[in-house]
Design a protein around this motif. Sequence first.
Motif, short mmCIF file in Angstrom:
data_model
loop_
_atom_site.label_atom_id
_atom_site.label_comp_id
_atom_site.label_asym_id
_atom_site.label_seq_id
_atom_site.Cartn_x
_atom_site.Cartn_y
_atom_site.Cartn_z
N LEU A 44 0.87 -1.31 -0.06
CA LEU A 44 -0.09 -0.03 0.04
C LEU A 44 0.97 1.44 -0.02
CD1 LEU A 44 -2.83 1.22 0.05
CD2 LEU A 44 -2.49 1.03 2.73
N ILE A 45 0.82 2.07 -1.13
CA ILE A 45 1.78 3.45 -1.42
C ILE A 45 0.62 4.42 -1.24
CG2 ILE A 45 3.70 2.28 -1.96
CD1 ILE A 45 2.57 3.36 -4.78
N GLN A 46 1.07 5.65 -0.91
CA GLN A 46 0.39 6.88 -0.85
C GLN A 46 1.06 7.81 -1.42
OE1 GLN A 46 0.85 9.88 2.29
NE2 GLN A 46 1.02 8.32 3.58
N ARG A 47 0.12 8.87 -2.10
CA ARG A 47 0.61 9.87 -2.81
C ARG A 47 0.53 11.25 -1.78
NH1 ARG A 47 1.06 11.89 -8.21
NH2 ARG A 47 0.00 9.80 -8.78
N ARG A 48 1.69 11.85 -1.25
CA ARG A 48 1.52 12.83 -0.25
C ARG A 48 0.81 13.98 -0.98
NH1 ARG A 48 5.68 13.08 3.48
NH2 ARG A 48 6.00 15.10 3.11
N ALA A 49 0.04 14.72 0.21
CA ALA A 49 -0.78 15.74 -0.33
C ALA A 49 -0.06 16.75 -0.91
CB ALA A 49 -1.43 16.39 1.10
N SER A 50 -0.88 17.89 -1.59
CA SER A 50 0.07 18.70 -2.54
C SER A 50 0.43 19.87 -1.59
CB SER A 50 -0.95 19.34 -3.65
OG SER A 50 -2.07 19.72 -3.04
N ASP A 51 -0.09 19.88 -0.30
CA ASP A 51 0.39 21.25 0.43
C ASP A 51 1.41 20.75 1.63
OD1 ASP A 51 -1.53 19.79 1.89
OD2 ASP A 51 -2.62 21.69 2.37
N LYS A 52 1.79 19.58 1.35
CA LYS A 52 3.05 18.82 2.23
C LYS A 52 4.31 19.89 2.23
CE LYS A 52 3.15 15.53 4.31
NZ LYS A 52 2.59 15.49 5.67
N TYR A 53 4.95 20.23 3.26
CA TYR A 53 6.03 21.35 3.08
C TYR A 53 7.39 20.56 2.38
CZ TYR A 53 8.02 19.02 7.19
OH TYR A 53 8.30 17.91 8.13
#
Length: 171
Positions: A44-53
């Motif tokens: 299970l992989i995730q795409r990090r949110a666009s507003d992560k620093y």
Amino acid sequence: MEEVVLVDHMDNEIGVAEKLSAHLDGSLHRAFSIFLFNSQGEMLIQRRASDKYHSSDLWSNTCCSHPRPNENLQAAAERRLYEELGMKTDLTWLLSFKYKISFDNGLIEHELDHVFVGTTDQEASLNPKEVSEVKYISPEDLKLDLAQNPDHYTFWFKELVDKVIENYPKQ
């Protein structure tokens, strides 16, 4: 204010720092990464949110974060997995590794990262502040995509994925 636990190279606690400050000056701090697999052996992989620093919109392992001061590492991993993905499952410590990388925005990740693994067939419930999407992918398809699109993945994920796949106890 979010704080991280500062450590020496042997993972002995030497203090605490505000999270952004530690990432600005590159202080070595404790972190964890979680890799979940389903019963078919897919990761299970995730795409990090666009507003992560940093590393926004990149694919990465199931979940990662930092334990809070005085928080048990296992408990921190379980807490964060639930906060990001609404999932609860048994996690097993697999390995630790250190890395340091500088980003274009001036931030520095310098972490002693503890890696946990687990197996679940649960559906994720995404926290949109952290995660934009998730997917299960076979190790073979993941290795192929990593070779073809390395810039689609976080630095630490690329450093860890082969070690995790090689060392994860097969069900």
